[in-house]
Design a protein around this motif. Structure first.
Motif, PDB file in Angstrom:
ATOM      1  N   PHE A   1       0.859  -1.185   0.000  1.00 45.94           N
ATOM      2  CA  PHE A   1       0.000   0.000   0.000  1.00 45.94           C
ATOM      3  C   PHE A   1       0.894   1.233   0.000  1.00 45.94           C
ATOM      4  CE2 PHE A   1      -2.077   3.208   2.831  1.00 45.94           C
ATOM      5  CZ  PHE A   1      -3.116   3.562   1.979  1.00 45.94           C
ATOM      6  N   SER A   2       0.587   2.194  -0.873  1.00 44.16           N
ATOM      7  CA  SER A   2       1.417   3.389  -0.989  1.00 44.16           C
ATOM      8  C   SER A   2       0.554   4.641  -1.059  1.00 44.16           C
ATOM      9  CB  SER A   2       2.296   3.317  -2.250  1.00 44.16           C
ATOM     10  OG  SER A   2       3.187   2.226  -2.186  1.00 44.16           O
ATOM     11  N   VAL A   3       1.112   5.725  -0.545  1.00 40.82           N
ATOM     12  CA  VAL A   3       0.506   7.051  -0.647  1.00 40.82           C
ATOM     13  C   VAL A   3       1.561   7.980  -1.224  1.00 40.82           C
ATOM     14  CG1 VAL A   3      -0.622   8.936   0.572  1.00 40.82           C
ATOM     15  CG2 VAL A   3      -0.917   6.570   1.377  1.00 40.82           C
ATOM     16  N   ALA A   4       1.235   8.681  -2.288  1.00 45.21           N
ATOM     17  CA  ALA A   4       2.191   9.569  -2.941  1.00 45.21           C
ATOM     18  C   ALA A   4       2.378  10.850  -2.144  1.00 45.21           C
ATOM     19  CB  ALA A   4       1.705   9.894  -4.353  1.00 45.21           C
ATOM     20  N   PRO A   5       3.509  11.537  -2.326  1.00 43.17           N
ATOM     21  CA  PRO A   5       3.721  12.806  -1.635  1.00 43.17           C
ATOM     22  C   PRO A   5       2.606  13.804  -1.940  1.00 43.17           C
ATOM     23  CG  PRO A   5       5.756  12.065  -2.658  1.00 43.17           C
ATOM     24  CD  PRO A   5       4.665  11.159  -3.154  1.00 43.17           C
ATOM     25  N   GLY A   6       2.007  14.347  -0.881  1.00 43.81           N
ATOM     26  CA  GLY A   6       0.952  15.335  -1.042  1.00 43.81           C
ATOM     27  C   GLY A   6      -0.423  14.762  -1.331  1.00 43.81           C
ATOM     28  N   GLU A   7      -0.530  13.452  -1.478  1.00 43.13           N
ATOM     29  CA  GLU A   7      -1.818  12.828  -1.800  1.00 43.13           C
ATOM     30  C   GLU A   7      -2.719  12.784  -0.568  1.00 43.13           C
ATOM     31  OE1 GLU A   7      -3.435   8.915  -4.269  1.00 43.13           O
ATOM     32  OE2 GLU A   7      -1.585   8.747  -3.102  1.00 43.13           O
ATOM     33  N   LYS A   8      -4.014  12.934  -0.786  1.00 44.10           N
ATOM     34  CA  LYS A   8      -5.016  12.824   0.276  1.00 44.10           C
ATOM     35  C   LYS A   8      -5.782  11.524   0.057  1.00 44.10           C
ATOM     36  CE  LYS A   8      -3.867  17.211   0.921  1.00 44.10           C
ATOM     37  NZ  LYS A   8      -2.620  17.734   0.366  1.00 44.10           N
ATOM     38  N   VAL A   9      -5.618  10.570   0.974  1.00 37.71           N
ATOM     39  CA  VAL A   9      -6.191   9.237   0.817  1.00 37.71           C
ATOM     40  C   VAL A   9      -7.087   8.920   2.006  1.00 37.71           C
ATOM     41  CG1 VAL A   9      -5.681   6.766   0.684  1.00 37.71           C
ATOM     42  CG2 VAL A   9      -4.249   8.405  -0.554  1.00 37.71           C
ATOM     43  N   SER A  10      -8.283   8.426   1.725  1.00 39.77           N
ATOM     44  CA  SER A  10      -9.192   7.953   2.776  1.00 39.77           C
ATOM     45  C   SER A  10      -9.270   6.435   2.717  1.00 39.77           C
ATOM     46  CB  SER A  10     -10.593   8.542   2.596  1.00 39.77           C
ATOM     47  OG  SER A  10     -10.594   9.931   2.859  1.00 39.77           O
ATOM     48  N   ILE A  11      -9.200   5.807   3.891  1.00 37.68           N
ATOM     49  CA  ILE A  11      -9.353   4.355   3.999  1.00 37.68           C
ATOM     50  C   ILE A  11     -10.718   4.081   4.600  1.00 37.68           C
ATOM     51  CG2 ILE A  11      -8.431   2.228   4.966  1.00 37.68           C
ATOM     52  CD1 ILE A  11      -5.725   3.512   5.171  1.00 37.68           C
ATOM     53  N   ILE A  12     -11.521   3.299   3.889  1.00 38.72           N
ATOM     54  CA  ILE A  12     -12.835   2.926   4.376  1.00 38.72           C
ATOM     55  C   ILE A  12     -12.901   1.408   4.517  1.00 38.72           C
ATOM     56  CG2 ILE A  12     -13.896   4.944   3.299  1.00 38.72           C
ATOM     57  CD1 ILE A  12     -15.037   3.038   1.137  1.00 38.72           C
ATOM     58  N   GLY A  13     -13.912   0.932   5.229  1.00 39.42           N
ATOM     59  CA  GLY A  13     -14.068  -0.507   5.402  1.00 39.42           C
ATOM     60  C   GLY A  13     -14.682  -0.815   6.749  1.00 39.42           C
ATOM     61  N   PRO A  14     -15.054  -2.071   6.971  1.00 42.72           N
ATOM     62  CA  PRO A  14     -15.722  -2.444   8.218  1.00 42.72           C
ATOM     63  C   PRO A  14     -14.801  -2.339   9.426  1.00 42.72           C
ATOM     64  CG  PRO A  14     -15.177  -4.394   6.941  1.00 42.72           C
ATOM     65  CD  PRO A  14     -14.885  -3.217   6.059  1.00 42.72           C
ATOM     66  N   SER A  15     -15.400  -2.215  10.605  1.00 47.66           N
ATOM     67  CA  SER A  15     -14.616  -2.210  11.841  1.00 47.66           C
ATOM     68  C   SER A  15     -13.886  -3.540  11.987  1.00 47.66           C
ATOM     69  CB  SER A  15     -15.536  -1.985  13.041  1.00 47.66           C
ATOM     70  OG  SER A  15     -16.172  -0.729  12.951  1.00 47.66           O
ATOM     71  N   GLY A  16     -12.666  -3.480  12.522  1.00 44.23           N
ATOM     72  CA  GLY A  16     -11.890  -4.691  12.721  1.00 44.23           C
ATOM     73  C   GLY A  16     -11.151  -5.178  11.497  1.00 44.23           C
ATOM     74  N   SER A  17     -11.133  -4.379  10.432  1.00 45.00           N
ATOM     75  CA  SER A  17     -10.483  -4.818   9.189  1.00 45.00           C
ATOM     76  C   SER A  17      -9.004  -4.498   9.134  1.00 45.00           C
ATOM     77  CB  SER A  17     -11.188  -4.192   7.978  1.00 45.00           C
ATOM     78  OG  SER A  17     -11.139  -2.781   8.039  1.00 45.00           O
ATOM     79  N   GLY A  18      -8.476  -3.769  10.134  1.00 45.89           N
ATOM     80  CA  GLY A  18      -7.054  -3.457  10.168  1.00 45.89           C
ATOM     81  C   GLY A  18      -6.704  -2.043   9.762  1.00 45.89           C
ATOM     82  N   LYS A  19      -7.717  -1.203   9.516  1.00 47.19           N
ATOM     83  CA  LYS A  19      -7.455   0.155   9.031  1.00 47.19           C
ATOM     84  C   LYS A  19      -6.609   0.960  10.018  1.00 47.19           C
ATOM     85  CE  LYS A  19     -11.782   1.374   8.818  1.00 47.19           C
ATOM     86  NZ  LYS A  19     -12.343   0.192   9.528  1.00 47.19           N
ATOM     87  N   THR A  20      -7.028   0.970  11.278  1.00 45.47           N
ATOM     88  CA  THR A  20      -6.316   1.761  12.288  1.00 45.47           C
ATOM     89  C   THR A  20      -4.910   1.211  12.525  1.00 45.47           C
ATOM     90  OG1 THR A  20      -8.308   2.527  13.412  1.00 45.47           O
ATOM     91  CG2 THR A  20      -6.316   2.414  14.736  1.00 45.47           C
ATOM     92  N   THR A  21      -4.714  -0.086  12.353  1.00 40.50           N
ATOM     93  CA  THR A  21      -3.388  -0.683  12.549  1.00 40.50           C
ATOM     94  C   THR A  21      -2.364  -0.078  11.599  1.00 40.50           C
ATOM     95  OG1 THR A  21      -4.412  -2.744  13.284  1.00 40.50           O
ATOM     96  CG2 THR A  21      -2.102  -2.860  12.631  1.00 40.50           C
ATOM     97  N   ILE A  22      -2.790   0.275  10.397  1.00 38.52           N
ATOM     98  CA  ILE A  22      -1.892   0.935   9.447  1.00 38.52           C
ATOM     99  C   ILE A  22      -1.337   2.224  10.049  1.00 38.52           C
ATOM    100  CG2 ILE A  22      -1.797   2.126   7.219  1.00 38.52           C
ATOM    101  CD1 ILE A  22      -3.847   0.123   6.186  1.00 38.52           C
ATOM    102  N   LEU A  23      -2.225   3.024  10.628  1.00 38.54           N
ATOM    103  CA  LEU A  23      -1.795   4.296  11.218  1.00 38.54           C
ATOM    104  C   LEU A  23      -0.923   4.066  12.449  1.00 38.54           C
ATOM    105  CD1 LEU A  23      -5.075   6.435  10.992  1.00 38.54           C
ATOM    106  CD2 LEU A  23      -3.401   5.893   9.212  1.00 38.54           C
TER     107      LEU A  23
END
Length: 269
Positions: free
Chosen positions: A41-63
């Protein structure tokens, strides 16, 4: 408004060059729970990215991995040209001097504010710039006052968190993160702990940052309409993996994956 423009110009000037974010074959487990699965998973410099998905899917773990609050079991994580985590070819993941220096280039706004209860709004913002960045008290205070003005709370700088509403506390938390002049801003469901009538004031601040700041932004959110409005890209996440990603209009109007369509139906999109 002119003063706000000056503050945002200063933030952008301090950025020099926003950082990219890259996860390569990252895994994270908690016991039998495989939270992240060979994540690329990558985010480019200056890019604004939203992560969506069900609770417990690992989204917050990335942060949390980016903020060094969690340690990956395997894989690599880069922020810009710096290696934040390395667990490849049998290497044991550990914090290094590079890890700590890279961590300083990221700011995070949590769900539950995490303000120091015994410090005023102003003191909450000046604490880290003084003790981590080595700013003088005068310089840190000037920076904090500008940021409190930016988030609409200059008249509340001497208030303790208990004297502020939830929305006001979260705006102080955003100002606190910005005071470190991060190259990457992370938002972990920043409105989930707020009453509905307070959500708009926090989203307004984030919207202003997204539309006027050159910093990289990564936001985990359940605010679908807001994600559509401010994002360059939306990523649908489930069971520790990217299910689908694309421009907001593609994800919300014409998703290609059945899992994405089902999730959006459940949340009423």
């Amino acid at each position: 408004m002119a003063a706000h423009t000056d503050i945002l110009n200063t933030l952008n000037a301090d950025l020099d060059q926003p950082d990219s974010v890259d996860f390569s074959d990252v895994n994270k487990r908690w016991g039998d729970n495989h939270v992240l699965r060979d994540l690329n998973f990558s985010v480019a410099p200056g890019e604004k990215v939203s992560i969506i998905g069900p609770s417990g899917s690992g989204k917050t773990t990335i942060l949390r991995i980016l903020m060094t609050l969690e340690v990956p079991d395997s894989g690599q994580v880069h922020v810009g040209d710096s290696l934040l985590w390395d667990a490849t070819q049998g290497k044991k993941v550990r914090e290094t001097k590079e890890t700590l220096n890279t961590r300083k280039r990221l700011g995070m706004v949590f769900q539950h504010f995490n303000l120091f209860p015994h410090l005023t709004a102003l003191e909450n913002i000046t604490e880290a710039p003084i003790h981590v960045l080595g700013l003088s008290k005068v310089e840190a205070t000037e920076r904090a006052e500008e940021l409190l003005d930016l988030v609409g709370l200059k008249d509340h700088m001497k208030h303790l968190p208990t004297q502020l509403s939830g929305g006001q506390q979260q705006r102080v938390a955003i100002a606190r993160a910005l005071a470190m002049r991060p190259k990457v801003m992370l938002f972990d469901e920043p409105t989930s702990a707020l009453d509905p009538e307070l959500i708009g004031e926090v989203l307004g601040v984030i919207r202003r940052l997204a539309t006027t700041s050159s910093m990289t932004m990564l936001m985990v959110t359940h605010e679908m309409r807001f994600a559509r409005e401010i994002s360059d890209r939306v990523v649908m996440f489930d069971q520790g993996q990217v299910v689908e990603e694309g421009k907001p209009e593609q994800i919300f109007e014409n998703p290609t994956e059945a899992r994405t369509r089902k999730f959006l139906e459940i949340v009423g999109i």
